[in-house]
Design a protein around this motif. Structure first.
Motif, PDB file in Angstrom:
ATOM      1  N   ALA A 184      -1.524   2.987  18.878  1.00  0.00           N
ATOM      2  CA  ALA A 184      -2.851   3.037  18.414  1.00  0.00           C
ATOM      3  C   ALA A 184      -3.463   1.960  18.482  1.00  0.00           C
ATOM      4  N   THR A 185      -4.578   1.874  19.279  1.00  0.00           N
ATOM      5  CA  THR A 185      -5.314   0.250  19.551  1.00  0.00           C
ATOM      6  C   THR A 185      -6.569   0.406  19.448  1.00  0.00           C
ATOM      7  N   ALA A 186      -7.157  -1.271  19.477  1.00  0.00           N
ATOM      8  CA  ALA A 186      -7.969  -1.156  19.700  1.00  0.00           C
ATOM      9  C   ALA A 186      -9.053  -1.787  20.517  1.00  0.00           C
ATOM     10  N   HIS A 187      -9.855  -2.138  20.384  1.00  0.00           N
ATOM     11  CA  HIS A 187     -10.781  -3.326  22.005  1.00  0.00           C
ATOM     12  C   HIS A 187     -10.948  -4.333  20.919  1.00  0.00           C
ATOM     13  N   ASP A 188     -10.958  -4.848  20.289  1.00  0.00           N
ATOM     14  CA  ASP A 188     -11.220  -6.216  19.432  1.00  0.00           C
ATOM     15  C   ASP A 188     -10.265  -6.584  18.870  1.00  0.00           C
ATOM     16  N   GLU A 189      -9.340  -7.556  19.698  1.00  0.00           N
ATOM     17  CA  GLU A 189      -8.176  -8.283  19.786  1.00  0.00           C
ATOM     18  C   GLU A 189      -7.769  -8.961  17.865  1.00  0.00           C
ATOM     19  N   ARG A 190      -8.917  -9.182  17.325  1.00  0.00           N
ATOM     20  CA  ARG A 190      -8.598 -10.031  15.673  1.00  0.00           C
ATOM     21  C   ARG A 190      -9.454  -8.696  14.760  1.00  0.00           C
ATOM     22  N   GLU A 191      -9.316  -7.135  15.070  1.00  0.00           N
ATOM     23  CA  GLU A 191      -9.552  -6.043  14.537  1.00  0.00           C
ATOM     24  C   GLU A 191      -8.229  -5.883  14.577  1.00  0.00           C
ATOM     25  N   ALA A 192      -7.446  -5.647  15.804  1.00  0.00           N
ATOM     26  CA  ALA A 192      -6.024  -5.090  15.822  1.00  0.00           C
ATOM     27  C   ALA A 192      -5.017  -5.571  15.186  1.00  0.00           C
ATOM     28  N   GLN A 193      -5.037  -7.174  15.027  1.00  0.00           N
ATOM     29  CA  GLN A 193      -4.678  -7.829  14.081  1.00  0.00           C
ATOM     30  C   GLN A 193      -4.776  -8.268  12.554  1.00  0.00           C
ATOM     31  N   VAL A 194      -5.670  -7.610  12.213  1.00  0.00           N
ATOM     32  CA  VAL A 194      -5.452  -7.259  10.476  1.00  0.00           C
ATOM     33  C   VAL A 194      -5.344  -5.867  10.413  1.00  0.00           C
TER      34      VAL A 194
ATOM     35  N   ALA B   9      -6.866   1.651  24.437  1.00  0.00           N
ATOM     36  CA  ALA B   9      -8.426  -0.348  24.276  1.00  0.00           C
ATOM     37  C   ALA B   9      -7.205  -1.282  24.526  1.00  0.00           C
ATOM     38  N   PHE B  10      -7.560  -2.473  24.791  1.00  0.00           N
ATOM     39  CA  PHE B  10      -7.102  -3.685  24.370  1.00  0.00           C
ATOM     40  C   PHE B  10      -5.564  -3.974  23.961  1.00  0.00           C
ATOM     41  N   ALA B  11      -6.004  -4.304  22.229  1.00  0.00           N
ATOM     42  CA  ALA B  11      -4.969  -4.341  21.473  1.00  0.00           C
ATOM     43  C   ALA B  11      -4.244  -3.735  20.883  1.00  0.00           C
ATOM     44  N   ARG B  12      -2.876  -3.531  20.302  1.00  0.00           N
ATOM     45  CA  ARG B  12      -2.001  -2.810  20.308  1.00  0.00           C
ATOM     46  C   ARG B  12      -2.357  -2.891  18.910  1.00  0.00           C
ATOM     47  N   ILE B  13      -2.134  -2.021  17.720  1.00  0.00           N
ATOM     48  CA  ILE B  13      -2.345  -2.075  16.288  1.00  0.00           C
ATOM     49  C   ILE B  13      -0.919  -1.999  15.670  1.00  0.00           C
ATOM     50  N   CYS B  14      -0.249  -0.725  16.245  1.00  0.00           N
ATOM     51  CA  CYS B  14       0.820  -0.116  16.041  1.00  0.00           C
ATOM     52  C   CYS B  14       1.301   0.601  16.540  1.00  0.00           C
TER      53      CYS B  14
ATOM     54  N   LEU C 190       1.214  -1.386  -0.210  1.00  0.00           N
ATOM     55  CA  LEU C 190       0.084  -0.116  -0.113  1.00  0.00           C
ATOM     56  C   LEU C 190       1.251   1.482  -0.837  1.00  0.00           C
ATOM     57  N   ASP C 191       0.600   2.307  -0.727  1.00  0.00           N
ATOM     58  CA  ASP C 191       1.219   3.633  -0.783  1.00  0.00           C
ATOM     59  C   ASP C 191       1.408   4.256   0.756  1.00  0.00           C
ATOM     60  N   MET C 192      -0.665   4.106   1.373  1.00  0.00           N
ATOM     61  CA  MET C 192      -0.923   4.632   1.935  1.00  0.00           C
ATOM     62  C   MET C 192      -1.994   3.732   2.896  1.00  0.00           C
ATOM     63  N   VAL C 193      -2.106   3.932   4.493  1.00  0.00           N
ATOM     64  CA  VAL C 193      -3.338   3.253   5.154  1.00  0.00           C
ATOM     65  C   VAL C 193      -3.415   4.537   5.951  1.00  0.00           C
ATOM     66  N   PHE C 194      -4.969   4.719   5.481  1.00  0.00           N
ATOM     67  CA  PHE C 194      -5.777   5.293   6.694  1.00  0.00           C
ATOM     68  C   PHE C 194      -6.348   4.755   7.595  1.00  0.00           C
ATOM     69  N   LEU C 195      -5.823   4.646   8.995  1.00  0.00           N
ATOM     70  CA  LEU C 195      -6.470   3.851  10.049  1.00  0.00           C
ATOM     71  C   LEU C 195      -7.776   4.371  11.259  1.00  0.00           C
ATOM     72  N   GLY C 196      -8.660   4.039  11.332  1.00  0.00           N
ATOM     73  CA  GLY C 196      -9.036   4.292  11.811  1.00  0.00           C
ATOM     74  C   GLY C 196      -9.083   3.209  13.308  1.00  0.00           C
ATOM     75  N   VAL C 197      -9.159   4.221  14.926  1.00  0.00           N
ATOM     76  CA  VAL C 197      -8.604   3.021  15.957  1.00  0.00           C
ATOM     77  C   VAL C 197      -9.674   3.476  16.659  1.00  0.00           C
ATOM     78  N   ASP C 198      -9.734   2.073  18.126  1.00  0.00           N
ATOM     79  CA  ASP C 198     -10.502   2.303  18.951  1.00  0.00           C
ATOM     80  C   ASP C 198      -9.531   3.820  19.945  1.00  0.00           C
ATOM     81  N   ALA C 199      -8.318   3.842  20.268  1.00  0.00           N
ATOM     82  CA  ALA C 199      -7.642   5.104  21.520  1.00  0.00           C
ATOM     83  C   ALA C 199      -5.799   4.708  20.554  1.00  0.00           C
ATOM     84  N   LEU C 200      -5.691   6.253  21.098  1.00  0.00           N
ATOM     85  CA  LEU C 200      -4.516   6.393  20.281  1.00  0.00           C
ATOM     86  C   LEU C 200      -3.357   7.453  21.734  1.00  0.00           C
TER      87      LEU C 200
END
Length: 260
Positions: A190-200, A224-229, A174-184
């Motif tokens: 960046a984190t998400a409540h759901d670990e499955r979402e966070a993995q993808v 939030a619970f699970a880290r995205i990056c 990808l040239d660019m990704v726009f990430l929506g997050v549950d928390a930052l």
């Protein structure tokens, strides 16, 4: 207060209190008891709550609103963020979008940019997404090529998750990704409540040359619970002017911050 706003308010109150009484809520919202009863009946039919005699209770303590009801929160700020995000996109880019209300607004803004014209044979953009609602909205736009990840759909966020989603993302760039997050948070990232979402979402970030987080002010300085990056993986943060008192820690890390 229109019907959609009432439904959102009722679900917000239910998420906070886990139980509602019709007469008390009617007085709090400034509407009739009959209106509240009808609204609760409608939400009960959609299995978003359980009706009781004189009120309603939440299905569970870990209660989260479906995407369509969360979309109304901070709507003006999200629209400004979306316009600022879409302005960063150039013709010919491959852009990733995960699920969420802010990224959905980014998708709509990109779809209606007057300068991004094209055809199915010569698309102006390629959008890669694991969000069913974004794919559905953009599939009718002939100037945008839509690639979906596959996977198992989550009913709250409409995001596709699991091994099938990860398999496709391992094969693309990808040239660019726009990430929506549950928390930052400037320490956690960046984190998400759901670990499955966070993995993808983490894999979307790994496959992108530029990682841009789009988040309204309510998401900042929270975790939030699970880290995205981690924070150092975020190149750009686009948020509202409401967040100006909260963004200094991100700027100190070298993150480009855009206040929309």
């Amino acid at each position: 207060m229109n019907r959609h706003e009432r439904h959102t308010a009722l679900l917000d109150l239910l998420a906070e209190r886990h139980q509602l009484e019709v007469e008390a809520v009617a007085a709090e919202l400034g509407v009739s008891v009959a209106t509240v009863r009808r609204d609760l009946d409608h939400l009960g039919e959609q299995q978003l709550l359980t009706r009781t005699r004189g009120g309603a209770v939440a299905h569970s303590v870990s209660y989260e609103l479906p995407l369509r009801y969360r979309a109304v929160r901070h709507a003006s700020e999200k629209e400004r963020i979306a316009r600022a995000a879409a302005a960063l996109v150039r013709r010919g880019m491959v852009v990733g979008l995960n699920g969420g209300t802010t990224t959905s607004e980014v998708a709509r803004t990109l779809a209606t940019r007057g300068d991004l014209t094209g055809s199915a044979a010569d698309p102006a953009l390629t959008i890669v997404t694991n969000a069913l609602n974004i794919a559905h909205e953009l599939a009718v736009r002939p100037h945008i090529k839509i690639v979906t990840t596959g996977g198992v759909a989550l009913p709250q966020s409409y995001e596709l998750v699991g091994p099938l989603a990860r398999h496709l993302l391992n094969e693309i760039s990808l040239d660019m990704v726009f990430l929506g997050v549950d928390a930052l948070d400037a320490r956690t990232g960046a984190t998400a409540h759901d670990e499955r979402e966070a993995q993808v979402n983490a894999l979307l970030a790994e496959r992108a040359e530029n990682v841009t987080v789009v988040a309204d002010h309510s998401k900042l300085t929270t975790r939030a619970f699970a880290r995205i990056c981690p924070p150092e993986a975020i190149h750009t943060l686009i948020t509202g002017t409401e967040a100006k008192p909260l963004t200094a820690p991100f700027q100190e890390l070298g993150t480009r911050v855009i206040h929309a």
